[in-house]
Design a protein around this motif. Structure first.
Motif, mmCIF file in Angstrom:
data_model
loop_
_atom_site.group_PDB
_atom_site.id
_atom_site.type_symbol
_atom_site.label_atom_id
_atom_site.label_comp_id
_atom_site.label_asym_id
_atom_site.label_seq_id
_atom_site.Cartn_x
_atom_site.Cartn_y
_atom_site.Cartn_z
ATOM 1 N N VAL A 1 0.840 -1.197 0.000
ATOM 2 C CA VAL A 1 0.000 0.000 0.000
ATOM 3 C C VAL A 1 0.876 1.249 0.000
ATOM 4 O O VAL A 1 0.624 2.215 -0.731
ATOM 5 N N ILE A 2 1.923 1.230 0.805
ATOM 6 C CA ILE A 2 2.855 2.359 0.862
ATOM 7 C C ILE A 2 3.563 2.536 -0.476
ATOM 8 O O ILE A 2 3.755 3.660 -0.957
ATOM 9 N N THR A 3 3.936 1.425 -1.109
ATOM 10 C CA THR A 3 4.616 1.503 -2.392
ATOM 11 C C THR A 3 3.708 2.107 -3.455
ATOM 12 O O THR A 3 4.142 2.939 -4.267
ATOM 13 N N GLU A 4 2.448 1.700 -3.474
ATOM 14 C CA GLU A 4 1.492 2.296 -4.414
ATOM 15 C C GLU A 4 1.346 3.788 -4.146
ATOM 16 O O GLU A 4 1.324 4.604 -5.074
ATOM 17 N N ARG A 5 1.236 4.146 -2.863
ATOM 18 C CA ARG A 5 1.084 5.559 -2.502
ATOM 19 C C ARG A 5 2.312 6.354 -2.948
ATOM 20 O O ARG A 5 2.187 7.487 -3.437
ATOM 21 N N GLN B 1 20.840 24.202 1.885
ATOM 22 C CA GLN B 1 20.304 23.121 1.065
ATOM 23 C C GLN B 1 19.880 21.977 1.982
ATOM 24 O O GLN B 1 20.568 21.666 2.962
ATOM 25 N N PRO B 2 18.751 21.329 1.683
ATOM 26 C CA PRO B 2 18.338 20.190 2.506
ATOM 27 C C PRO B 2 19.241 18.994 2.279
ATOM 28 O O PRO B 2 19.885 18.866 1.247
ATOM 29 N N ARG B 3 19.276 18.108 3.277
ATOM 30 C CA ARG B 3 20.020 16.867 3.120
ATOM 31 C C ARG B 3 19.302 15.964 2.124
ATOM 32 O O ARG B 3 18.089 16.085 1.926
ATOM 33 N N PRO B 4 20.013 15.016 1.492
ATOM 34 C CA PRO B 4 19.339 14.060 0.584
ATOM 35 C C PRO B 4 18.281 13.280 1.361
ATOM 36 O O PRO B 4 18.416 13.058 2.563
ATOM 37 N N PRO B 5 17.182 12.867 0.685
ATOM 38 C CA PRO B 5 16.131 12.106 1.368
ATOM 39 C C PRO B 5 16.697 10.858 2.019
ATOM 40 O O PRO B 5 17.603 10.215 1.488
ATOM 41 N N ALA B 6 16.121 10.507 3.189
ATOM 42 C CA ALA B 6 16.621 9.377 3.956
ATOM 43 C C ALA B 6 16.009 8.062 3.535
ATOM 44 O O ALA B 6 16.441 7.005 3.958
ATOM 45 N N VAL B 7 14.964 8.094 2.701
ATOM 46 C CA VAL B 7 14.284 6.860 2.310
ATOM 47 C C VAL B 7 14.088 6.842 0.810
ATOM 48 O O VAL B 7 14.203 7.847 0.135
ATOM 49 N N THR B 8 13.799 5.657 0.283
ATOM 50 C CA THR B 8 13.454 5.513 -1.128
ATOM 51 C C THR B 8 11.982 5.183 -1.238
ATOM 52 O O THR B 8 11.338 4.842 -0.263
ATOM 53 N N TYR B 9 11.450 5.276 -2.443
ATOM 54 C CA TYR B 9 10.024 4.989 -2.649
ATOM 55 C C TYR B 9 9.739 3.551 -2.250
ATOM 56 O O TYR B 9 10.533 2.653 -2.473
#
Length: 408
Positions: free
Chosen positions: A260-264, A393-401
């Motif tokens: 469900v999270i992956t679809e979102r 500048q923000p840090r790179p995202p900590a998670v992937t899709y």
């Protein structure tokens, strides 16, 4: 032919367990003389205990029985009810067969050990219309009893109501029955970050090219039932029909939270891609700058916001990804309950978002942001200003899709 009976003295007897109920054993009623005082819980007609050629215990109506829904049950139907009851009990829940409710009757009713939750499991082997199943499902849901319909054939209502199709083994055994339809997984597909190969090599974020497909490895009935009762497998309405690559075009599937999270994540990525494509070059650059500034503020605000929420709510704080339902602010949860939102976008604060913000604490990094947010929110809205050092500048995202929300 039912698997339960009403005994005049011992109460409800269940042929699938030992003892049958109130200390009554099968031997004391099967071919007993004088015969046991047994009646059908559905129609009230007399019953007598019987054994199938393969040793399955059940109750049969005496002669001249009135019209009763349990009279026409086939051996396959009884075996499937037995399999469902066995899987429920193996999962640590109570299983009662042929339980009547308010306008409905469950083949097998599962009840949690603490008695707080119930769920119906229906063996549906006969032909039935989608509309009738939807009505029966609604009646159960009105009694706060969710249901899963189980069949052994490819039915048009699989995917229209909470349902699964299984293979039925020759001998009883929930571990042998396999789920072949009704359960699904979301298969991820992402292009390299700097270009979208599936969109003509267009630059910008990939909108995602995943889809809902069948479960790659067979899941047996016992594992499936245990997962549903534990809450790790849940019913889900597929958000976008074009994502479907299933035997049926209906959109109701059994899956896990991860999918469900992956679809979102793909939906959000697609929305971001559409927004980007609609912007002119100058507007796009301004938009990216604003997003970067917002991410930088959110990242700088996260440690003090988590600390405050953790102290006030007295629990572990989960930091989840920014989504439109939180006006692109970063939501903070304790025990799966929202407690606060970090730096939401003022222009995205709709009436629906305002209702979601009630009782929560909003966190901002500047006085200008606080004033703008206060104008957009209700007077009683709590807004906390933290004077933090915001990086350029923000840090790179900590998670992937496709993974769960960030948790610190």
């Amino acid at each position: 032919m039912p698997l339960t009976a009403q005994h005049a003295q011992a109460g409800v007897l269940d042929a699938t367990v030992d003892p049958l109920g109130e200390g009554t054993s099968w031997e004391t009623i099967h071919r007993a003389r004088p015969r046991a005082p047994l009646t059908c819980r559905e129609c009230g007609h007399g019953l007598h205990p019987k054994l199938s050629p393969k040793g399955l215990r059940f109750f049969a109506h005496d002669r001249a029985a009135p019209t009763c829904s349990l009279v026409g049950e086939t051996m396959a139907h009884r075996l499937l009810k037995l399999q469902l009851a066995s899987a429920i009990r193996e999962a640590g829940w109570y299983a009662e067969l042929e339980v009547a409710g308010d306008g409905w009757r469950a083949d097998v009713l599962a009840t949690s050990p603490d008695g707080a939750r119930r769920m119906a499991w229906e063996a549906q082997l006969a032909q039935i219309t989608v509309d009738e199943l939807r009505q029966r499902t609604s009646r159960m849901q009105a009694s706060e009893v969710p249901v899963c319909w189980v069949t052994d054939d490819d039915r048009p209502w699989i995917g229209a109501v909470p349902a699964i199709q299984i293979t039925v083994p020759a001998e009883p055994g929930p571990a042998d029955a396999q789920i072949v339809n009704g359960a699904a997984v979301f298969r991820e597909s992402w292009c390299p970050r700097r270009r979208c190969e599936n969109d003509g090599g267009a630059p910008g974020p990939c909108p995602g090219h995943g889809w809902w497909g069948p479960v790659p490895e067979a899941v047996n009935l016992e594992t499936f039932v245990a997962g549903v009762l534990a809450g790790t497998i849940r019913i889900h309405q597929v958000a976008v029909r074009k994502y479907l690559r299933l035997p049926t075009a209906a959109r109701t599937v059994w899956t896990t939270r991860q999918h469900v999270i992956t679809e979102r994540a793909q939906m959000e990525a697609s929305a971001r891609r559409r927004e980007r494509d609609e912007l002119a070059a100058a507007e796009h650059e301004r938009h990216l700058a604003a997003i970067a500034a917002k991410l930088a503020r959110q990242q700088a605000l996260t440690p003090p916001a988590v600390d405050l929420v953790g102290r006030e709510a007295r629990g572990y704080v989960g930091v989840r990804d920014a989504t439109p339902e939180w006006a692109m602010g970063v939501p903070l949860f304790v025990h799966d309950m929202p407690q606060g939102v970090i730096s939401p976008v003022v222009s995205r604060v709709s009436a629906e978002v305002l209702a979601r913000f009630r009782g929560l604490t909003l966190f901002v990094a500047t006085e200008a942001e606080r004033r703008a947010l206060a104008r957009a929110c209700e007077p009683a809205q709590r807004i906390v200003l933290f004077e933090v050092e915001v990086p350029a500048q923000p840090r790179p995202p900590a998670v992937t899709y496709g993974r769960a929300g960030r948790v610190r």
